[in-house]
Design a protein around this motif. Structure first.
Motif, PDB file in Angstrom:
ATOM      1  N   ASN A  85       2.741   2.268   2.432  1.00 29.89           N
ATOM      2  CA  ASN A  85       2.464   3.716   2.384  1.00 29.89           C
ATOM      3  C   ASN A  85       0.977   4.009   2.555  1.00 29.89           C
ATOM      4  OD1 ASN A  85       5.192   4.381   1.941  1.00 29.89           O
ATOM      5  ND2 ASN A  85       4.951   3.893  -0.224  1.00 29.89           N
ATOM      6  N   GLU A  86       0.349   3.284   3.467  1.00 30.02           N
ATOM      7  CA  GLU A  86      -1.069   3.455   3.801  1.00 30.02           C
ATOM      8  C   GLU A  86      -2.009   3.183   2.633  1.00 30.02           C
ATOM      9  OE1 GLU A  86      -1.774   7.100   5.880  1.00 30.02           O
ATOM     10  OE2 GLU A  86       0.025   6.854   7.098  1.00 30.02           O
ATOM     11  N   ARG A  87      -1.547   2.404   1.653  1.00 31.30           N
ATOM     12  CA  ARG A  87      -2.384   2.007   0.519  1.00 31.30           C
ATOM     13  C   ARG A  87      -2.360   0.497   0.385  1.00 31.30           C
ATOM     14  NH1 ARG A  87      -2.095   6.337  -4.260  1.00 31.30           N
ATOM     15  NH2 ARG A  87      -2.148   8.164  -2.945  1.00 31.30           N
ATOM     16  N   ARG A  88      -3.430  -0.045  -0.135  1.00 34.39           N
ATOM     17  CA  ARG A  88      -3.515  -1.485  -0.324  1.00 34.39           C
ATOM     18  C   ARG A  88      -2.607  -1.937  -1.467  1.00 34.39           C
ATOM     19  NH1 ARG A  88      -9.029  -4.957  -0.068  1.00 34.39           N
ATOM     20  NH2 ARG A  88      -7.998  -6.976   0.046  1.00 34.39           N
ATOM     21  N   VAL A  89      -1.891  -3.028  -1.251  1.00 32.37           N
ATOM     22  CA  VAL A  89      -0.994  -3.608  -2.253  1.00 32.37           C
ATOM     23  C   VAL A  89      -1.661  -4.851  -2.822  1.00 32.37           C
ATOM     24  CG1 VAL A  89       1.224  -4.755  -2.600  1.00 32.37           C
ATOM     25  CG2 VAL A  89       1.082  -2.742  -1.126  1.00 32.37           C
ATOM     26  N   THR A  90      -1.766  -4.919  -4.143  1.00 31.58           N
ATOM     27  CA  THR A  90      -2.364  -6.093  -4.776  1.00 31.58           C
ATOM     28  C   THR A  90      -1.385  -6.816  -5.693  1.00 31.58           C
ATOM     29  OG1 THR A  90      -3.285  -4.717  -6.540  1.00 31.58           O
ATOM     30  CG2 THR A  90      -4.714  -5.188  -4.655  1.00 31.58           C
ATOM     31  N   TRP A  91      -0.334  -6.137  -6.134  1.00 34.82           N
ATOM     32  CA  TRP A  91       0.652  -6.744  -7.031  1.00 34.82           C
ATOM     33  C   TRP A  91       1.914  -7.091  -6.259  1.00 34.82           C
ATOM     34  CZ3 TRP A  91      -0.070  -7.779 -12.196  1.00 34.82           C
ATOM     35  CH2 TRP A  91      -1.261  -7.297 -12.732  1.00 34.82           C
ATOM     36  N   PHE A  92       2.334  -8.345  -6.331  1.00 35.98           N
ATOM     37  CA  PHE A  92       3.581  -8.818  -5.718  1.00 35.98           C
ATOM     38  C   PHE A  92       3.732  -8.397  -4.252  1.00 35.98           C
ATOM     39  CE2 PHE A  92       4.472  -8.151 -10.286  1.00 35.98           C
ATOM     40  CZ  PHE A  92       4.647  -9.481 -10.648  1.00 35.98           C
ATOM     41  N   PRO A  93       2.785  -8.754  -3.404  1.00 37.01           N
ATOM     42  CA  PRO A  93       2.875  -8.312  -2.008  1.00 37.01           C
ATOM     43  C   PRO A  93       4.107  -8.845  -1.278  1.00 37.01           C
ATOM     44  CG  PRO A  93       1.166  -9.959  -2.257  1.00 37.01           C
ATOM     45  CD  PRO A  93       1.610  -9.588  -3.641  1.00 37.01           C
ATOM     46  N   ASN A  94       4.651  -9.974  -1.714  1.00 38.40           N
ATOM     47  CA  ASN A  94       5.827 -10.516  -1.029  1.00 38.40           C
ATOM     48  C   ASN A  94       7.026  -9.571  -1.094  1.00 38.40           C
ATOM     49  OD1 ASN A  94       6.939 -12.788   0.479  1.00 38.40           O
ATOM     50  ND2 ASN A  94       8.286 -13.040  -1.273  1.00 38.40           N
ATOM     51  N   VAL A  95       7.101  -8.766  -2.129  1.00 39.65           N
ATOM     52  CA  VAL A  95       8.231  -7.837  -2.260  1.00 39.65           C
ATOM     53  C   VAL A  95       7.834  -6.380  -2.097  1.00 39.65           C
ATOM     54  CG1 VAL A  95       9.651  -9.359  -3.668  1.00 39.65           C
ATOM     55  CG2 VAL A  95       8.053  -7.831  -4.781  1.00 39.65           C
ATOM     56  N   SER A  96       6.558  -6.047  -2.239  1.00 41.45           N
ATOM     57  CA  SER A  96       6.183  -4.634  -2.214  1.00 41.45           C
ATOM     58  C   SER A  96       5.392  -4.207  -0.975  1.00 41.45           C
ATOM     59  CB  SER A  96       5.383  -4.275  -3.473  1.00 41.45           C
ATOM     60  OG  SER A  96       4.252  -5.093  -3.585  1.00 41.45           O
ATOM     61  N   ALA A  97       4.864  -5.146  -0.204  1.00 46.01           N
ATOM     62  CA  ALA A  97       4.084  -4.773   0.981  1.00 46.01           C
ATOM     63  C   ALA A  97       4.995  -4.468   2.166  1.00 46.01           C
ATOM     64  CB  ALA A  97       3.122  -5.889   1.350  1.00 46.01           C
ATOM     65  N   GLU A  98       4.558  -3.527   2.988  1.00 45.33           N
ATOM     66  CA  GLU A  98       5.260  -3.210   4.230  1.00 45.33           C
ATOM     67  C   GLU A  98       4.589  -3.866   5.426  1.00 45.33           C
ATOM     68  OE1 GLU A  98       5.180   1.025   4.300  1.00 45.33           O
ATOM     69  OE2 GLU A  98       6.731   1.211   2.766  1.00 45.33           O
ATOM     70  N   GLN A  99       3.273  -4.053   5.343  1.00 50.31           N
ATOM     71  CA  GLN A  99       2.516  -4.704   6.398  1.00 50.31           C
ATOM     72  C   GLN A  99       1.594  -5.756   5.760  1.00 50.31           C
ATOM     73  OE1 GLN A  99       1.823  -1.135   6.206  1.00 50.31           O
ATOM     74  NE2 GLN A  99       3.646  -0.700   7.396  1.00 50.31           N
ATOM     75  N   ALA A 100       1.259  -6.755   6.565  1.00 51.12           N
ATOM     76  CA  ALA A 100       0.310  -7.772   6.128  1.00 51.12           C
ATOM     77  C   ALA A 100      -0.627  -8.082   7.290  1.00 51.12           C
ATOM     78  CB  ALA A 100       1.037  -9.035   5.695  1.00 51.12           C
ATOM     79  N   LEU A 101      -1.877  -8.239   6.964  1.00 49.72           N
ATOM     80  CA  LEU A 101      -2.890  -8.583   7.968  1.00 49.72           C
ATOM     81  C   LEU A 101      -3.553  -9.875   7.499  1.00 49.72           C
ATOM     82  CD1 LEU A 101      -4.636  -7.836  10.442  1.00 49.72           C
ATOM     83  CD2 LEU A 101      -6.140  -6.633   8.846  1.00 49.72           C
ATOM     84  N   TYR A 102      -3.621 -10.854   8.390  1.00 51.90           N
ATOM     85  CA  TYR A 102      -4.201 -12.153   8.051  1.00 51.90           C
ATOM     86  C   TYR A 102      -5.314 -12.491   9.033  1.00 51.90           C
ATOM     87  CZ  TYR A 102      -0.044 -12.964   5.202  1.00 51.90           C
ATOM     88  OH  TYR A 102       0.942 -12.883   4.263  1.00 51.90           O
ATOM     89  N   VAL A 103      -6.356 -13.110   8.501  1.00 51.84           N
ATOM     90  CA  VAL A 103      -7.394 -13.719   9.325  1.00 51.84           C
ATOM     91  C   VAL A 103      -7.164 -15.228   9.226  1.00 51.84           C
ATOM     92  CG1 VAL A 103      -9.868 -14.043   9.666  1.00 51.84           C
ATOM     93  CG2 VAL A 103      -9.006 -11.844   8.820  1.00 51.84           C
ATOM     94  N   LEU A 104      -6.968 -15.859  10.399  1.00 52.64           N
ATOM     95  CA  LEU A 104      -6.613 -17.283  10.441  1.00 52.64           C
ATOM     96  C   LEU A 104      -7.665 -18.094  11.169  1.00 52.64           C
ATOM     97  CD1 LEU A 104      -2.919 -16.915  11.682  1.00 52.64           C
ATOM     98  CD2 LEU A 104      -3.718 -17.067   9.326  1.00 52.64           C
ATOM     99  N   SER A 105      -7.690 -19.391  10.838  1.00 50.49           N
ATOM    100  CA  SER A 105      -8.433 -20.357  11.639  1.00 50.49           C
ATOM    101  C   SER A 105      -7.544 -21.576  11.784  1.00 50.49           C
ATOM    102  CB  SER A 105      -9.765 -20.734  10.976  1.00 50.49           C
ATOM    103  OG  SER A 105      -9.546 -21.500   9.828  1.00 50.49           O
TER     104      SER A 105
END
Length: 64
Positions: free
Chosen positions: A43-63
């Motif tokens: 919902n256009e807000r940052r998720v910090t608690w239990f992202p595996n079940v509560s996040a809708e999007q995830a952004l990762y920086v990888l190497s």
């Protein structure tokens, strides 16, 4: 989960599918990609608690 009816890993299936953040993290480990940073939102807000079940999007920086 893999079963007789669903014999593929999420990243190998010929079908369109959803996967969890835990699935993606495991995939990165298997492919030797290091996750440098991650941000989860819902919902256009940052998720910090239990992202595996509560996040809708995830952004990762990888190497690799």
């Amino acid at each position: 989960p893999i079963s007789n009816n669903l014999p593929y890993q999420w990243f190998e299936t010929p079908n369109i599918h959803y996967f969890t953040t835990k699935d993606f993290i495991l995939f990165c480990k298997q492919k030797n990609h290091k996750i440098l940073q991650s941000v989860y939102t819902a919902n256009e807000r940052r998720v910090t608690w239990f992202p595996n079940v509560s996040a809708e999007q995830a952004l990762y920086v990888l190497s690799s």
